[in-house]
Design a protein around this motif. Sequence first.
Motif, PDB file in Angstrom:
ATOM      1  N   ASP A  54       0.834  -1.203   0.000  1.00  0.00           N
ATOM      2  CA  ASP A  54       0.000   0.000   0.000  1.00  0.00           C
ATOM      3  C   ASP A  54       0.865   1.248   0.000  1.00  0.00           C
ATOM      4  O   ASP A  54       0.526   2.245  -0.627  1.00  0.00           O
ATOM      5  CB  ASP A  54      -0.898   0.000   1.243  1.00  0.00           C
ATOM      6  CG  ASP A  54      -1.804  -1.203   1.248  1.00  0.00           C
ATOM      7  OD1 ASP A  54      -2.698  -1.255   0.393  1.00  0.00           O
ATOM      8  OD2 ASP A  54      -1.600  -2.108   2.085  1.00  0.00           O
ATOM      9  N   ILE A  55       1.963   1.196   0.755  1.00  0.00           N
ATOM     10  CA  ILE A  55       2.870   2.338   0.832  1.00  0.00           C
ATOM     11  C   ILE A  55       4.300   1.827   0.718  1.00  0.00           C
ATOM     12  O   ILE A  55       4.643   0.784   1.304  1.00  0.00           O
ATOM     13  CB  ILE A  55       2.648   3.119   2.156  1.00  0.00           C
ATOM     14  CG1 ILE A  55       1.323   3.898   2.071  1.00  0.00           C
ATOM     15  CG2 ILE A  55       3.824   4.071   2.442  1.00  0.00           C
ATOM     16  CD1 ILE A  55       0.979   4.743   3.268  1.00  0.00           C
ATOM     17  N   ILE A  56       5.114   2.532  -0.038  1.00  0.00           N
ATOM     18  CA  ILE A  56       6.539   2.224  -0.141  1.00  0.00           C
ATOM     19  C   ILE A  56       7.275   3.286   0.664  1.00  0.00           C
ATOM     20  O   ILE A  56       7.228   4.472   0.327  1.00  0.00           O
ATOM     21  CB  ILE A  56       6.980   2.185  -1.618  1.00  0.00           C
ATOM     22  CG1 ILE A  56       6.320   0.993  -2.316  1.00  0.00           C
ATOM     23  CG2 ILE A  56       8.515   2.097  -1.728  1.00  0.00           C
ATOM     24  CD1 ILE A  56       6.432   0.980  -3.823  1.00  0.00           C
ATOM     25  N   GLN A  57       7.910   2.862   1.764  1.00  0.00           N
ATOM     26  CA  GLN A  57       8.577   3.815   2.661  1.00  0.00           C
ATOM     27  C   GLN A  57      10.042   4.019   2.294  1.00  0.00           C
ATOM     28  O   GLN A  57      10.745   4.742   2.978  1.00  0.00           O
ATOM     29  CB  GLN A  57       8.507   3.318   4.116  1.00  0.00           C
ATOM     30  CG  GLN A  57       7.115   3.311   4.720  1.00  0.00           C
ATOM     31  CD  GLN A  57       7.151   3.321   6.241  1.00  0.00           C
ATOM     32  OE1 GLN A  57       8.201   3.424   6.867  1.00  0.00           O
ATOM     33  NE2 GLN A  57       5.985   3.223   6.851  1.00  0.00           N
ATOM     34  N   SER A  58      10.511   3.349   1.242  1.00  0.00           N
ATOM     35  CA  SER A  58      11.950   3.321   0.978  1.00  0.00           C
ATOM     36  C   SER A  58      12.330   3.959  -0.357  1.00  0.00           C
ATOM     37  O   SER A  58      13.182   3.457  -1.071  1.00  0.00           O
ATOM     38  CB  SER A  58      12.437   1.874   1.038  1.00  0.00           C
ATOM     39  OG  SER A  58      11.591   1.034   0.255  1.00  0.00           O
ATOM     40  N   LEU A  59      11.702   5.090  -0.682  1.00  0.00           N
ATOM     41  CA  LEU A  59      12.146   5.849  -1.860  1.00  0.00           C
ATOM     42  C   LEU A  59      13.447   6.554  -1.465  1.00  0.00           C
ATOM     43  O   LEU A  59      13.440   7.481  -0.657  1.00  0.00           O
ATOM     44  CB  LEU A  59      11.064   6.846  -2.290  1.00  0.00           C
ATOM     45  CG  LEU A  59      11.445   7.850  -3.401  1.00  0.00           C
ATOM     46  CD1 LEU A  59      12.083   7.172  -4.607  1.00  0.00           C
ATOM     47  CD2 LEU A  59      10.233   8.649  -3.840  1.00  0.00           C
ATOM     48  N   ASP A  60      14.567   6.059  -2.026  1.00  0.00           N
ATOM     49  CA  ASP A  60      15.875   6.464  -1.522  1.00  0.00           C
ATOM     50  C   ASP A  60      16.841   6.978  -2.574  1.00  0.00           C
ATOM     51  O   ASP A  60      18.003   7.233  -2.276  1.00  0.00           O
ATOM     52  CB  ASP A  60      16.514   5.282  -0.772  1.00  0.00           C
ATOM     53  CG  ASP A  60      16.687   4.057  -1.668  1.00  0.00           C
ATOM     54  OD1 ASP A  60      16.338   4.126  -2.872  1.00  0.00           O
ATOM     55  OD2 ASP A  60      17.161   3.021  -1.182  1.00  0.00           O
ATOM     56  N   ARG A  61      16.378   7.112  -3.837  1.00  0.00           N
ATOM     57  CA  ARG A  61      17.300   7.598  -4.871  1.00  0.00           C
ATOM     58  C   ARG A  61      16.523   8.043  -6.116  1.00  0.00           C
ATOM     59  O   ARG A  61      15.415   7.552  -6.362  1.00  0.00           O
ATOM     60  CB  ARG A  61      18.321   6.513  -5.229  1.00  0.00           C
ATOM     61  CG  ARG A  61      17.717   5.219  -5.722  1.00  0.00           C
ATOM     62  CD  ARG A  61      18.719   4.059  -5.643  1.00  0.00           C
ATOM     63  NE  ARG A  61      18.260   2.915  -6.429  1.00  0.00           N
ATOM     64  CZ  ARG A  61      17.327   2.054  -6.029  1.00  0.00           C
ATOM     65  NH1 ARG A  61      16.727   2.186  -4.861  1.00  0.00           N
ATOM     66  NH2 ARG A  61      16.978   1.040  -6.815  1.00  0.00           N
ATOM     67  N   PRO A  62      17.117   8.952  -6.905  1.00  0.00           N
ATOM     68  CA  PRO A  62      16.410   9.499  -8.069  1.00  0.00           C
ATOM     69  C   PRO A  62      16.010   8.438  -9.095  1.00  0.00           C
ATOM     70  O   PRO A  62      14.914   8.496  -9.641  1.00  0.00           O
ATOM     71  CB  PRO A  62      17.419  10.482  -8.675  1.00  0.00           C
ATOM     72  CG  PRO A  62      18.381  10.799  -7.596  1.00  0.00           C
ATOM     73  CD  PRO A  62      18.415   9.614  -6.681  1.00  0.00           C
ATOM     74  N   GLU A  63      16.883   7.429  -9.323  1.00  0.00           N
ATOM     75  CA  GLU A  63      16.558   6.417 -10.355  1.00  0.00           C
ATOM     76  C   GLU A  63      15.304   5.643  -9.962  1.00  0.00           C
ATOM     77  O   GLU A  63      14.524   5.233 -10.828  1.00  0.00           O
ATOM     78  CB  GLU A  63      17.705   5.411 -10.543  1.00  0.00           C
ATOM     79  CG  GLU A  63      19.070   6.013 -10.812  1.00  0.00           C
ATOM     80  CD  GLU A  63      19.744   6.510  -9.543  1.00  0.00           C
ATOM     81  OE1 GLU A  63      19.994   5.694  -8.649  1.00  0.00           O
ATOM     82  OE2 GLU A  63      20.006   7.728  -9.437  1.00  0.00           O
ATOM     83  N   LEU A  64      15.119   5.433  -8.670  1.00  0.00           N
ATOM     84  CA  LEU A  64      13.917   4.729  -8.212  1.00  0.00           C
ATOM     85  C   LEU A  64      12.680   5.611  -8.390  1.00  0.00           C
ATOM     86  O   LEU A  64      11.609   5.127  -8.783  1.00  0.00           O
ATOM     87  CB  LEU A  64      14.079   4.292  -6.747  1.00  0.00           C
ATOM     88  CG  LEU A  64      12.904   3.526  -6.141  1.00  0.00           C
ATOM     89  CD1 LEU A  64      12.567   2.258  -6.914  1.00  0.00           C
ATOM     90  CD2 LEU A  64      13.191   3.181  -4.675  1.00  0.00           C
ATOM     91  N   ALA A  65      12.831   6.895  -8.154  1.00  0.00           N
ATOM     92  CA  ALA A  65      11.711   7.829  -8.363  1.00  0.00           C
ATOM     93  C   ALA A  65      11.289   7.822  -9.830  1.00  0.00           C
ATOM     94  O   ALA A  65      10.092   7.797 -10.147  1.00  0.00           O
ATOM     95  CB  ALA A  65      12.107   9.236  -7.921  1.00  0.00           C
ATOM     96  N   GLU A  66      12.290   7.809 -10.732  1.00  0.00           N
ATOM     97  CA  GLU A  66      11.994   7.766 -12.171  1.00  0.00           C
ATOM     98  C   GLU A  66      11.185   6.516 -12.518  1.00  0.00           C
ATOM     99  O   GLU A  66      10.193   6.576 -13.241  1.00  0.00           O
ATOM    100  CB  GLU A  66      13.304   7.742 -12.997  1.00  0.00           C
ATOM    101  CG  GLU A  66      14.245   8.917 -12.779  1.00  0.00           C
ATOM    102  CD  GLU A  66      13.888  10.136 -13.631  1.00  0.00           C
ATOM    103  OE1 GLU A  66      12.845  10.095 -14.321  1.00  0.00           O
ATOM    104  OE2 GLU A  66      14.652  11.122 -13.573  1.00  0.00           O
TER     105      GLU A  66
END
Length: 233
Positions: free
Chosen positions: A98-110
């Motif tokens: 439901d929620i991803i708490q581990s957005l930790d870098r720009p490539e993952l955001a992309e």
Amino acid sequence: MIHSISSSLSTLRADIKCLAADAALQKNTPRLMAVSKTNPAESILEALQAGQRLFGENKVQEAAAKFPALRQQYPDLELHLIGPLQRNKVKDALATFDIIQSLDRPELAEELAKHWNLQTRLTQSLFIQVNTGKEPQKAGIPPEETIAFTQWARREKNLPVTGLMAIPPAHENPSSHFAWLYQCQQQLGLPELSIGMSGDYPAAIRYGATIIRVGTAIFGERGGAAPTPPPKV
Ligand SMILES: *Cc1c(COP(=O)(O)O)cnc(C)c1O
């Protein structure tokens, strides 16, 4: 003493309520997340039967194997990813959590932005993981880049960021890390702050945690080892 998941949960709930009542920064009682990584589905079921609904797992595949069946029985169950996410697992993660708490870098955001529109679950959101201790072995955005990264993810990538998550260095007093995270969360106007684990949740509650992530204090030591007997005097 026999370890019981339901009694651990009720002790923790009472403790959290008490600590939150004394904490000036707490408007609501923080939510208790049961971190069920490495624990079998039977243990998770026991927690569900004791009224627990919010769970955290650190691996996509493990969660995808355990949780779909439990969700059928308990549709109001909520599951968050609290471990590192590889780009090739983004689609699976979005289908599982439901929620991803581990957005930790720009490539993952992309990558998340690429797949976001495919998703139908409207409650889904993201927390930014911050490496407050700047530890090389730990994931997370460096503290000084957190504001800029969060604004970029929201404005440029249209990602629904709703909180911050962090794991302070194991051998430092966590309070200064928690205090910094609280300030940062307030400055960004984010509703959620995910801090505090079995060893440091009282401090996290004092510093405004909205979610505390507790594993060992609910399920016992991971790895199934029997508790160490007390030393003979
Ligand atoms: C394992 C884990 C926890 C829970 O740790 P405990 O010390 O067992 O309470 C919390 N947060 C993250 C990110 C974890 O990986």
